[in-house]
Structure formats: C-alpha cells, structure tokens
Design a protein around this motif. Structure first.
Motif, PDB file in Angstrom:
ATOM      1  N   LEU A 152       0.829  -1.209   0.000  1.00  0.00           N
ATOM      2  CA  LEU A 152       0.000   0.000   0.000  1.00  0.00           C
ATOM      3  C   LEU A 152       0.863   1.259   0.000  1.00  0.00           C
ATOM      4  O   LEU A 152       0.564   2.228  -0.710  1.00  0.00           O
ATOM      5  CB  LEU A 152      -0.924  -0.007   1.210  1.00  0.00           C
ATOM      6  CG  LEU A 152      -2.116  -0.976   1.125  1.00  0.00           C
ATOM      7  CD1 LEU A 152      -2.769  -1.149   2.493  1.00  0.00           C
ATOM      8  CD2 LEU A 152      -3.137  -0.473   0.105  1.00  0.00           C
ATOM      9  N   LYS A 153       1.934   1.230   0.779  1.00  0.00           N
ATOM     10  CA  LYS A 153       2.867   2.363   0.813  1.00  0.00           C
ATOM     11  C   LYS A 153       3.488   2.575  -0.567  1.00  0.00           C
ATOM     12  O   LYS A 153       3.624   3.707  -1.039  1.00  0.00           O
ATOM     13  CB  LYS A 153       3.950   2.085   1.851  1.00  0.00           C
ATOM     14  CG  LYS A 153       5.062   3.131   1.942  1.00  0.00           C
ATOM     15  CD  LYS A 153       5.989   2.768   3.116  1.00  0.00           C
ATOM     16  CE  LYS A 153       7.183   3.727   3.215  1.00  0.00           C
ATOM     17  NZ  LYS A 153       8.227   3.398   2.203  1.00  0.00           N
ATOM     18  N   GLY A 154       3.840   1.486  -1.234  1.00  0.00           N
ATOM     19  CA  GLY A 154       4.445   1.591  -2.560  1.00  0.00           C
ATOM     20  C   GLY A 154       3.504   2.202  -3.581  1.00  0.00           C
ATOM     21  O   GLY A 154       3.894   3.083  -4.358  1.00  0.00           O
ATOM     22  N   PHE A 155       2.260   1.752  -3.596  1.00  0.00           N
ATOM     23  CA  PHE A 155       1.293   2.324  -4.537  1.00  0.00           C
ATOM     24  C   PHE A 155       1.053   3.799  -4.235  1.00  0.00           C
ATOM     25  O   PHE A 155       0.957   4.627  -5.160  1.00  0.00           O
ATOM     26  CB  PHE A 155      -0.024   1.547  -4.495  1.00  0.00           C
ATOM     27  CG  PHE A 155      -0.068   0.385  -5.443  1.00  0.00           C
ATOM     28  CD1 PHE A 155      -0.366   0.571  -6.785  1.00  0.00           C
ATOM     29  CD2 PHE A 155       0.192  -0.904  -5.000  1.00  0.00           C
ATOM     30  CE1 PHE A 155      -0.402  -0.488  -7.679  1.00  0.00           C
ATOM     31  CE2 PHE A 155       0.156  -1.978  -5.874  1.00  0.00           C
ATOM     32  CZ  PHE A 155      -0.137  -1.776  -7.213  1.00  0.00           C
ATOM     33  N   ALA A 156       0.961   4.137  -2.955  1.00  0.00           N
ATOM     34  CA  ALA A 156       0.739   5.536  -2.584  1.00  0.00           C
ATOM     35  C   ALA A 156       1.904   6.410  -3.041  1.00  0.00           C
ATOM     36  O   ALA A 156       1.705   7.494  -3.607  1.00  0.00           O
ATOM     37  CB  ALA A 156       0.542   5.657  -1.074  1.00  0.00           C
ATOM     38  N   GLU A 157       3.128   5.951  -2.809  1.00  0.00           N
ATOM     39  CA  GLU A 157       4.305   6.736  -3.192  1.00  0.00           C
ATOM     40  C   GLU A 157       4.479   6.803  -4.699  1.00  0.00           C
ATOM     41  O   GLU A 157       5.076   7.761  -5.209  1.00  0.00           O
ATOM     42  CB  GLU A 157       5.552   6.155  -2.524  1.00  0.00           C
ATOM     43  CG  GLU A 157       5.562   6.360  -1.007  1.00  0.00           C
ATOM     44  CD  GLU A 157       6.803   5.795  -0.339  1.00  0.00           C
ATOM     45  OE1 GLU A 157       7.598   5.095  -1.025  1.00  0.00           O
ATOM     46  OE2 GLU A 157       6.984   6.043   0.870  1.00  0.00           O
TER      47      GLU A 157
END
Length: 233
Positions: A215-220
């Motif tokens: 989720l952090k990767g998609f957000a970033e």
C-alpha cells in the motif's frame, strides 16, 4: 523455440515476482515460471500464480513444486497456524529483528530447485523478486546472499564448470516498492491478479507487513492498488 533464450522465474503470485515476469518477458526470455507450494498460509498466491502464467501465455510451461515439508518443519507464521501474522498497525515495524514471517531456508531451497530446473531446460538465468530496501528484514533477500548462491551454482553445475554459469537475476533488489510498481505498471504487469497479503484472505488484510509495504508503494508511486482490502489506511 529451440534457439530462444530461456529464464526460470520464481513466481509466487505476489507483486514482486509478477513484476519479474514482466521484466524477463521484456528482456526477450522464454518464460519458465516455477511456483512452490510449501503449505503457506497465503495459499491464494498459488491460484494467482496460475492466473499470472495464463496472462503471459505460458500456462503450459508453469510448474508447481510441492515442498510440504516446510509446513511440517514450522518455525514461521506463514507455515504454522499457531503463530500469528503480526498486525503492523498495532505492533509497528522493527527492522532490527527478523520477523516471525521469515520461513527458514525458503529462498535457499527455491534457488536450489530453480537451478536444477534451469540447467535441465537449458535456461541461462533465474529471476527472483528479492528486495533489500522495502522488505521485511529477511536474511535470504540480501544481495550478499544472492551473490554467494550464484557462486555455488557456478561450482555445482555442469554448465558452470563448462564456463556458462546460470545467472541469478534480481532486478528489484535495490528498488523501492514505489520504483517496482512504477516499472511494472509501465510494462503492463497485471497487478490485479496478484496479492501480497500474508493472511491469505480473498480481500487482503491491509495490516500485515507485506500489505503495508504494498500500500505504501502504490501511494508513493501515485497509483491505486487494483486489489481489494479488508482494511485500507
């Protein structure tokens, strides 16, 4: 296809290994996906791997290898139902310790079997989606581990002795999760067919370490994750 170059891709059905499928395809390899059933809690990945292989048109070359003894061994939250997968929204992340989701010797076994398969099929490379940046602290995801295994592969195989050693390709090893997702999206990697959740539910939990990193990767990356989550924060 006899003159084509071949690569074994260790395909879990997760985000990273599926990105490796896209990268290996772009590099012009005939894909030989190899999936391991080791009694993992997140068995949904096995079906995802089949769907990914179908997406890339290589279902007929997709092999699933049973390593059920890893479940019998236990010692990991991914193979022992008596060990809880940590909820990272409550426990936080501690990069100083190796988490309970580490499976003892898993990548060492995977790479050994992939080496045997690669040599038998005349493949020149093995792709594995290990990552040393946005990862959970597993010792068998580090570049130094991969390099040592590659040295052993060169020593232990006929093709290595003959001067044509099998390469272990780790294209994601120094990328952030956002970097991985951006490149995979550029290559048209079917992230909608993948999951990263350690709990193995149809809707990803959203709270385990792997879900949080995804989720952090998609957000970033400024992108929307195409899969469903039970908790999404």
């Amino acid at each position: 296809m006899t003159d084509s170059k071949k690569a074994v891709v260790i395909l879990s059905g997760g985000l990273d290994s599926t990105t490796c499928m896209g990268i290996a395809e772009k590099a012009g390899y005939e894909l030989l996906p190899l999936t391991f059933d080791y009694g993992q809690r997140h068995r949904l990945e096995l079906e995802n791997a089949r769907r990914v292989a179908e997406h890339y048109g290589v279902s007929d070359r997709h092999k699933v290898i049973s390593l059920g003894f890893l479940k019998d061994f236990g010692g990991s939250a991914l193979t022992d139902e008596n060990i809880d997968v940590p909820d990272m929204t409550k426990e936080g992340s501690n990069q100083e310790s190796i988490p309970v989701t580490y499976v003892p010797g898993r990548n060492l076994l995977f790479l050994s079997i992939a080496t045997s398969y690669a040599e038998a099929k005349g493949a020149e490379a093995i792709y594995i989606g290990v990552n040393a940046l946005d990862y959970s602290g597993y010792p068998d995801c580090r570049p130094e581990f991969i390099r040592k295994v590659e040295e052993v592969v060169a020593l232990a195989t006929k093709v290595g002795v003959e001067g044509k050693p099998i390469r272990i390709e780790t294209p994601l090893v120094e990328w952030t999760k956002a970097d991985i997702i951006r490149e995979g999206t550029r290559l048209g990697v079917p992230y909608q067919l993948t999951t990263s959740c350690y709990n193995g539910k149809q809707d990803a939990c959203g709270v385990c370490d792997s879900c949080r990193l995804r989720l952090k990767g998609f957000a970033e990356a400024g992108l929307t994750d195409p899969i469903s989550y039970a908790v999404h924060s």
